[in-house]
Design a protein around this motif. Sequence first.
Motif, PDB file in Angstrom:
ATOM      1  N   LEU A  81       3.000  -0.797  35.635  1.00 24.10           N
ATOM      2  CA  LEU A  81       3.493  -2.103  34.939  1.00 24.10           C
ATOM      3  C   LEU A  81       4.727  -2.438  35.847  1.00 24.10           C
ATOM      4  CD1 LEU A  81       4.145  -0.806  31.171  1.00 24.10           C
ATOM      5  CD2 LEU A  81       2.135  -2.306  32.406  1.00 24.10           C
ATOM      6  N   GLY A 104      -8.464   4.168  33.423  1.00 27.50           N
ATOM      7  CA  GLY A 104      -7.568   3.472  32.655  1.00 27.50           C
ATOM      8  C   GLY A 104      -6.012   3.737  32.920  1.00 27.50           C
ATOM      9  N   PRO A 114      -1.696   1.088  42.291  1.00 30.08           N
ATOM     10  CA  PRO A 114      -1.515   0.228  41.367  1.00 30.08           C
ATOM     11  C   PRO A 114      -0.170  -0.086  41.151  1.00 30.08           C
ATOM     12  CG  PRO A 114      -3.045   2.130  40.593  1.00 30.08           C
ATOM     13  CD  PRO A 114      -2.590   2.579  41.811  1.00 30.08           C
ATOM     14  N   GLN A 132      -2.509   2.906  34.140  1.00 29.88           N
ATOM     15  CA  GLN A 132      -1.861   1.578  34.144  1.00 29.88           C
ATOM     16  C   GLN A 132      -0.551   1.806  34.954  1.00 29.88           C
ATOM     17  OE1 GLN A 132      -1.811   0.002  30.062  1.00 29.88           O
ATOM     18  NE2 GLN A 132      -3.559  -1.290  30.668  1.00 29.88           N
ATOM     19  N   ALA A 173       1.298  -4.021  41.146  1.00 34.57           N
ATOM     20  CA  ALA A 173       1.972  -4.670  40.276  1.00 34.57           C
ATOM     21  C   ALA A 173       3.248  -5.196  40.697  1.00 34.57           C
ATOM     22  CB  ALA A 173       2.336  -3.381  39.138  1.00 34.57           C
ATOM     23  N   ASP A 216      -2.458  -9.738  34.065  1.00 32.20           N
ATOM     24  CA  ASP A 216      -3.495  -8.660  33.849  1.00 32.20           C
ATOM     25  C   ASP A 216      -4.422  -8.213  35.016  1.00 32.20           C
ATOM     26  OD1 ASP A 216      -2.472  -7.607  31.313  1.00 32.20           O
ATOM     27  OD2 ASP A 216      -3.533  -9.134  30.429  1.00 32.20           O
ATOM     28  N   LEU A 239      -7.491  -5.881  36.751  1.00 35.33           N
ATOM     29  CA  LEU A 239      -8.351  -4.711  36.986  1.00 35.33           C
ATOM     30  C   LEU A 239      -8.646  -4.393  38.273  1.00 35.33           C
ATOM     31  CD1 LEU A 239      -9.772  -2.819  35.034  1.00 35.33           C
ATOM     32  CD2 LEU A 239     -11.676  -4.392  35.069  1.00 35.33           C
ATOM     33  N   THR A 289      -9.782   1.307  37.116  1.00 39.90           N
ATOM     34  CA  THR A 289     -11.084   1.595  36.890  1.00 39.90           C
ATOM     35  C   THR A 289     -11.873   2.183  37.674  1.00 39.90           C
ATOM     36  OG1 THR A 289     -12.906   0.758  35.450  1.00 39.90           O
ATOM     37  CG2 THR A 289     -12.130  -0.891  37.238  1.00 39.90           C
ATOM     38  N   THR A 298       0.605  -6.204  34.365  1.00 39.65           N
ATOM     39  CA  THR A 298      -0.379  -4.816  34.051  1.00 39.65           C
ATOM     40  C   THR A 298      -1.361  -4.791  35.212  1.00 39.65           C
ATOM     41  OG1 THR A 298       0.414  -5.142  31.806  1.00 39.65           O
ATOM     42  CG2 THR A 298      -1.441  -3.471  32.093  1.00 39.65           C
ATOM     43  N   VAL A 299      -1.559  -3.638  35.587  1.00 37.95           N
ATOM     44  CA  VAL A 299      -2.571  -3.200  36.642  1.00 37.95           C
ATOM     45  C   VAL A 299      -3.301  -1.993  35.988  1.00 37.95           C
ATOM     46  CG1 VAL A 299      -3.367  -2.613  38.809  1.00 37.95           C
ATOM     47  CG2 VAL A 299      -1.376  -4.109  38.592  1.00 37.95           C
ATOM     48  N   THR A 300      -4.556  -2.046  35.727  1.00 36.73           N
ATOM     49  CA  THR A 300      -5.359  -1.086  35.080  1.00 36.73           C
ATOM     50  C   THR A 300      -6.338  -0.652  36.064  1.00 36.73           C
ATOM     51  OG1 THR A 300      -4.948  -2.324  32.886  1.00 36.73           O
ATOM     52  CG2 THR A 300      -6.953  -0.389  33.094  1.00 36.73           C
TER      53      THR A 300
END
Length: 165
Positions: free
Chosen positions: A55, A51, A123, A53, A127, A106, A108, A144, A140-142
Amino acid sequence: MRFSGKDETEMDDGRDDRDYLTHETDGPQSGSDIVHPYMGMFGDGPAAEEGMQALAGEPLADGVGTATPDAVEAALRTVHDPEIPVNIYDLGLIYSCEVDAKGDCDILMTLTAPACPVAGEMPQQVADAVAAVAGIGVVTVTLTWSPPWHPDMMSEDAKLALDLF
């Protein structure tokens, strides 16, 4: 070692830089105990968290057209894992990428392993690369870990480049 033109061992707060680099503890040190004042953790530090993130970018002005999927894909292909000579898109590290009507994106993504040395950096690199595309607003890079990355997720081009056939 010098910091900000100070005496060789004096930190801004009066501490000795040797204490700073070892968390001011006595006894044996492991790689995870050492914090470099500019680069952060060394050694076997903690894995990146599910999770996490990153930005980048700014909201698009009204009336600005959004980027094409090809432009976003091209930006993703500019980011490379430093240990593998293949871009992250072809490695299969991007699980989803959606651009909405406002141009916000967005993403993932995963990494090859939770303790990947670039887990805290990758990440943000993604971004930043996508935010530089014309017609992209806030990115927004999330991160996982589900599903875990596996070499079967690589494109045929990536497998060919790595001689995995």
